[in-house]
Design a protein around this motif. Structure first.
Motif, PDB file in Angstrom:
ATOM      1  N   ALA A  59     181.158 -93.305  24.935  1.00 39.97           N
ATOM      2  CA  ALA A  59     180.442 -93.371  26.203  1.00 39.97           C
ATOM      3  C   ALA A  59     179.630 -94.648  26.333  1.00 39.97           C
ATOM      4  O   ALA A  59     179.376 -95.118  27.418  1.00 39.97           O
ATOM      5  CB  ALA A  59     179.533 -92.152  26.338  1.00 39.97           C
ATOM      6  N   GLN A  60     179.223 -95.186  25.200  1.00 41.52           N
ATOM      7  CA  GLN A  60     178.395 -96.384  25.212  1.00 41.52           C
ATOM      8  C   GLN A  60     179.218 -97.657  25.411  1.00 41.52           C
ATOM      9  O   GLN A  60     178.666 -98.693  25.747  1.00 41.52           O
ATOM     10  CB  GLN A  60     177.585 -96.477  23.916  1.00 41.52           C
ATOM     11  CG  GLN A  60     176.507 -95.402  23.812  1.00 41.52           C
ATOM     12  CD  GLN A  60     175.861 -95.349  22.441  1.00 41.52           C
ATOM     13  OE1 GLN A  60     176.250 -96.105  21.552  1.00 41.52           O
ATOM     14  NE2 GLN A  60     174.919 -94.455  22.253  1.00 41.52           N
ATOM     15  N   ALA A  61     180.522 -97.570  25.169  1.00 41.11           N
ATOM     16  CA  ALA A  61     181.367 -98.747  25.361  1.00 41.11           C
ATOM     17  C   ALA A  61     181.415 -99.088  26.855  1.00 41.11           C
ATOM     18  O   ALA A  61     181.483 -98.204  27.708  1.00 41.11           O
ATOM     19  CB  ALA A  61     182.769 -98.492  24.831  1.00 41.11           C
ATOM     20  N   VAL A  62     181.347-100.366  27.173  1.00 49.01           N
ATOM     21  CA  VAL A  62     181.265-100.809  28.565  1.00 49.01           C
ATOM     22  C   VAL A  62     182.362-101.824  28.848  1.00 49.01           C
ATOM     23  O   VAL A  62     182.603-102.730  28.052  1.00 49.01           O
ATOM     24  CB  VAL A  62     179.889-101.464  28.836  1.00 49.01           C
ATOM     25  CG1 VAL A  62     179.847-102.049  30.242  1.00 49.01           C
ATOM     26  CG2 VAL A  62     178.764-100.455  28.651  1.00 49.01           C
ATOM     27  N   GLU A  63     183.033-101.644  29.983  1.00 44.84           N
ATOM     28  CA  GLU A  63     183.990-102.656  30.456  1.00 44.84           C
ATOM     29  C   GLU A  63     183.483-103.211  31.774  1.00 44.84           C
ATOM     30  O   GLU A  63     183.204-102.449  32.696  1.00 44.84           O
ATOM     31  CB  GLU A  63     185.392-102.071  30.636  1.00 44.84           C
ATOM     32  CG  GLU A  63     186.383-103.136  31.119  1.00 44.84           C
ATOM     33  CD  GLU A  63     187.816-102.633  31.220  1.00 44.84           C
ATOM     34  OE1 GLU A  63     188.634-103.344  31.847  1.00 44.84           O
ATOM     35  OE2 GLU A  63     188.118-101.554  30.686  1.00 44.84           O
ATOM     36  N   GLY A  93     181.575-103.873  21.801  1.00 45.53           N
ATOM     37  CA  GLY A  93     181.083-102.775  22.627  1.00 45.53           C
ATOM     38  C   GLY A  93     181.132-103.057  24.116  1.00 45.53           C
ATOM     39  O   GLY A  93     181.137-102.134  24.928  1.00 45.53           O
ATOM     40  N   ILE A  94     181.149-104.325  24.484  1.00 48.15           N
ATOM     41  CA  ILE A  94     181.252-104.705  25.894  1.00 48.15           C
ATOM     42  C   ILE A  94     182.472-105.598  26.064  1.00 48.15           C
ATOM     43  O   ILE A  94     182.568-106.648  25.430  1.00 48.15           O
ATOM     44  CB  ILE A  94     179.995-105.451  26.377  1.00 48.15           C
ATOM     45  CG1 ILE A  94     178.732-104.593  26.189  1.00 48.15           C
ATOM     46  CG2 ILE A  94     180.141-105.835  27.851  1.00 48.15           C
ATOM     47  CD1 ILE A  94     177.445-105.304  26.562  1.00 48.15           C
ATOM     48  N   SER A  95     183.384-105.181  26.895  1.00 51.62           N
ATOM     49  CA  SER A  95     184.578-105.980  27.180  1.00 51.62           C
ATOM     50  C   SER A  95     184.543-106.433  28.636  1.00 51.62           C
ATOM     51  O   SER A  95     183.850-105.854  29.464  1.00 51.62           O
ATOM     52  CB  SER A  95     185.855-105.173  26.908  1.00 51.62           C
ATOM     53  OG  SER A  95     185.885-104.014  27.718  1.00 51.62           O
ATOM     54  N   VAL A  96     185.304-107.481  28.931  1.00 47.95           N
ATOM     55  CA  VAL A  96     185.294-108.067  30.269  1.00 47.95           C
ATOM     56  C   VAL A  96     186.718-108.265  30.764  1.00 47.95           C
ATOM     57  O   VAL A  96     187.552-108.844  30.068  1.00 47.95           O
ATOM     58  CB  VAL A  96     184.554-109.425  30.267  1.00 47.95           C
ATOM     59  CG1 VAL A  96     184.644-110.089  31.641  1.00 47.95           C
ATOM     60  CG2 VAL A  96     183.092-109.247  29.862  1.00 47.95           C
ATOM     61  N   GLU A  97     186.987-107.780  31.959  1.00 48.96           N
ATOM     62  CA  GLU A  97     188.257-108.046  32.644  1.00 48.96           C
ATOM     63  C   GLU A  97     187.993-109.111  33.701  1.00 48.96           C
ATOM     64  O   GLU A  97     187.151-108.919  34.582  1.00 48.96           O
ATOM     65  CB  GLU A  97     188.787-106.775  33.310  1.00 48.96           C
ATOM     66  CG  GLU A  97     190.083-107.003  34.071  1.00 48.96           C
ATOM     67  CD  GLU A  97     190.526-105.796  34.888  1.00 48.96           C
ATOM     68  OE1 GLU A  97     191.658-105.831  35.415  1.00 48.96           O
ATOM     69  OE2 GLU A  97     189.735-104.846  35.015  1.00 48.96           O
ATOM     70  N   ILE A  98     188.694-110.241  33.606  1.00 47.19           N
ATOM     71  CA  ILE A  98     188.489-111.346  34.539  1.00 47.19           C
ATOM     72  C   ILE A  98     189.505-111.266  35.673  1.00 47.19           C
ATOM     73  O   ILE A  98     190.711-111.168  35.437  1.00 47.19           O
ATOM     74  CB  ILE A  98     188.612-112.705  33.817  1.00 47.19           C
ATOM     75  CG1 ILE A  98     187.555-112.815  32.700  1.00 47.19           C
ATOM     76  CG2 ILE A  98     188.446-113.855  34.808  1.00 47.19           C
ATOM     77  CD1 ILE A  98     187.722-114.039  31.825  1.00 47.19           C
ATOM     78  N   LEU A  99     189.002-111.305  36.897  1.00 45.83           N
ATOM     79  CA  LEU A  99     189.839-111.238  38.091  1.00 45.83           C
ATOM     80  C   LEU A  99     189.539-112.468  38.940  1.00 45.83           C
ATOM     81  O   LEU A  99     188.650-112.458  39.790  1.00 45.83           O
ATOM     82  CB  LEU A  99     189.543-109.952  38.869  1.00 45.83           C
ATOM     83  CG  LEU A  99     189.795-108.654  38.075  1.00 45.83           C
ATOM     84  CD1 LEU A  99     189.032-107.496  38.666  1.00 45.83           C
ATOM     85  CD2 LEU A  99     191.286-108.358  38.031  1.00 45.83           C
ATOM     86  N   GLY A 100     190.262-113.551  38.674  1.00 43.20           N
ATOM     87  CA  GLY A 100     189.998-114.822  39.327  1.00 43.20           C
ATOM     88  C   GLY A 100     190.849-115.067  40.551  1.00 43.20           C
ATOM     89  O   GLY A 100     191.540-114.188  41.051  1.00 43.20           O
ATOM     90  N   ASN A 101     190.763-116.309  41.048  1.00 42.43           N
ATOM     91  CA  ASN A 101     191.597-116.772  42.153  1.00 42.43           C
ATOM     92  C   ASN A 101     191.433-115.931  43.419  1.00 42.43           C
ATOM     93  O   ASN A 101     192.379-115.735  44.182  1.00 42.43           O
ATOM     94  CB  ASN A 101     193.072-116.804  41.729  1.00 42.43           C
ATOM     95  CG  ASN A 101     193.855-117.856  42.472  1.00 42.43           C
ATOM     96  OD1 ASN A 101     193.293-118.792  43.038  1.00 42.43           O
ATOM     97  ND2 ASN A 101     195.167-117.705  42.494  1.00 42.43           N
TER      98      ASN A 101
END
Length: 339
Positions: free
Chosen positions: A37-41, A72-80
């Protein structure tokens, strides 16, 4: 019949042991669920292509936050601009539908009057002054005020493009600005400053600039070298006046709804990653800006030195009243006096 007596102790111990094992398993599962639950995207939207400082800065943030949070924190990049224009992405952040974005402050002045301060030309003495403002107490105070006005948190500042004059006509002296139809954004500080310098500020859609230069509807525009080159404006307006009247500032923003669901440790990690990625992205932007200026010269553009000191003196008086009317005098003075 002989009854066989069975000692109940081993069975009792077995049941107790089983209960202990079950309890331990449930606790472990609970801890595992809590950890999950603590993991963040985080979804990071921006308007740049993969070769821009926007995207490279976003990738650096992605790497930094993964390292600082130990995954623990991941990032999805949505560019353009796949999520829409910057204004639309900012509105998504206001609604809590998007986590992070990079925003031109000039596009959110309807939400934040304070963001107008970055539209004032000749705001920075030089590159070092610009960095001092963005990385120091002044930048943080302005960031916090924009946050208060919009409910979108300003984490740090990207940017680094130096804005110049692009002209179809030579710019041998400041006299050549007289009557020059310059496409500019419709902000009061910009219009006031360029009128004071003798030019004729003209509002025109971004998509119409190239054709406008070809047809003579405008004589020039204000832009940084990277975008002059990307849009091929120098093909129809080959004269570039090195006014450096602005160094761009872009806001690295986080939805307040996202901030609220982070714990204290995660917030610290996000702020650290934001500051480090901003410094990196600004360095990338400045480097790309210098490279683009060299490319423009290689492709036939002519550079003209402009008398910045005289330009700053000329616009100072007219701008003072506009800045006061917009309620920006305090922030303007903070920036001007930052050391």
């Amino acid at each position: 019949m002989t009854r066989q007596w069975i000692d109940p102790t081993p069975l009792t111990q077995h049941h107790a042991g089983a209960r202990r094992l079950i309890g331990t398993a449930v606790m472990a599962a609970s801890l595992g669920l809590a950890g999950a639950a603590q993991a963040v995207e985080l979804r990071f939207g921006h308007g740049g292509t993969e070769d821009t400082a926007y995207h490279l800065g976003a990738q650096h943030f992605q790497e930094l936050i993964a390292e600082k949070s130990d995954g623990g924190i991941s990032v999805e990049i949505l560019g353009n601009s796949v999520l829409g224009h910057e204004t639309e992405m900012f509105e998504q952040q206001m609604a809590g539908a998007l986590d992070i974005s990079i925003i031109n402050p000039g596009l959110i002045t309807d939400f934040s009057p304070t963001a107008n301060v970055f539209s004032i030309p000749f705001l920075y003495r030089d590159e070092d002054h610009w960095r001092t403002v963005l990385d120091g107490e002044v930048g943080r105070e302005i960031a916090d005020q924009i946050t208060a006005e919009t409910d979108v948190r300003v984490l740090a500042f990207y940017g680094g493009g130096k804005r110049q004059i692009v002209s179809s006509q030579p710019l041998e002296s400041l006299d050549d600005l007289e009557g020059l139809k310059i496409r500019t954004n419709p902000t009061r500080p910009l219009i006031t400053a360029w009128e004071a310098l003798g030019a004729d500020p003209t509002v025109m859609e971004w998509s119409e600039i190239y054709t406008g230069l070809q047809l003579g509807a405008i004589d020039g525009l204000l832009n940084e070298a990277e975008w002059i080159h990307r849009m091929r404006f120098h093909e129809v307006a080959p004269h570039i006046g090195l006014s450096e009247h602005d160094i761009t500032v872009r806001l690295l923003t986080l939805s307040e709804a996202t901030w609220e669901r982070l714990d204290e440790t995660q917030r610290e990690q996000v702020m650290e990653a934001a500051a480090e990625s901003a410094s990196y992205a600004r360095d990338v932007q400045l480097e790309q800006d210098a490279e683009a200026l060299d490319l423009l010269v290689e492709e036939g553009a002519t550079l003209h030195e402009m008398d910045r000191e005289t330009m700053m003196e000329t616009v100072e008086g007219p701008l003072e009243g506009v800045i006061a009317d917009m309620g920006l005098t305090e922030y303007h003075q903070m920036i001007v006096n930052a050391e």
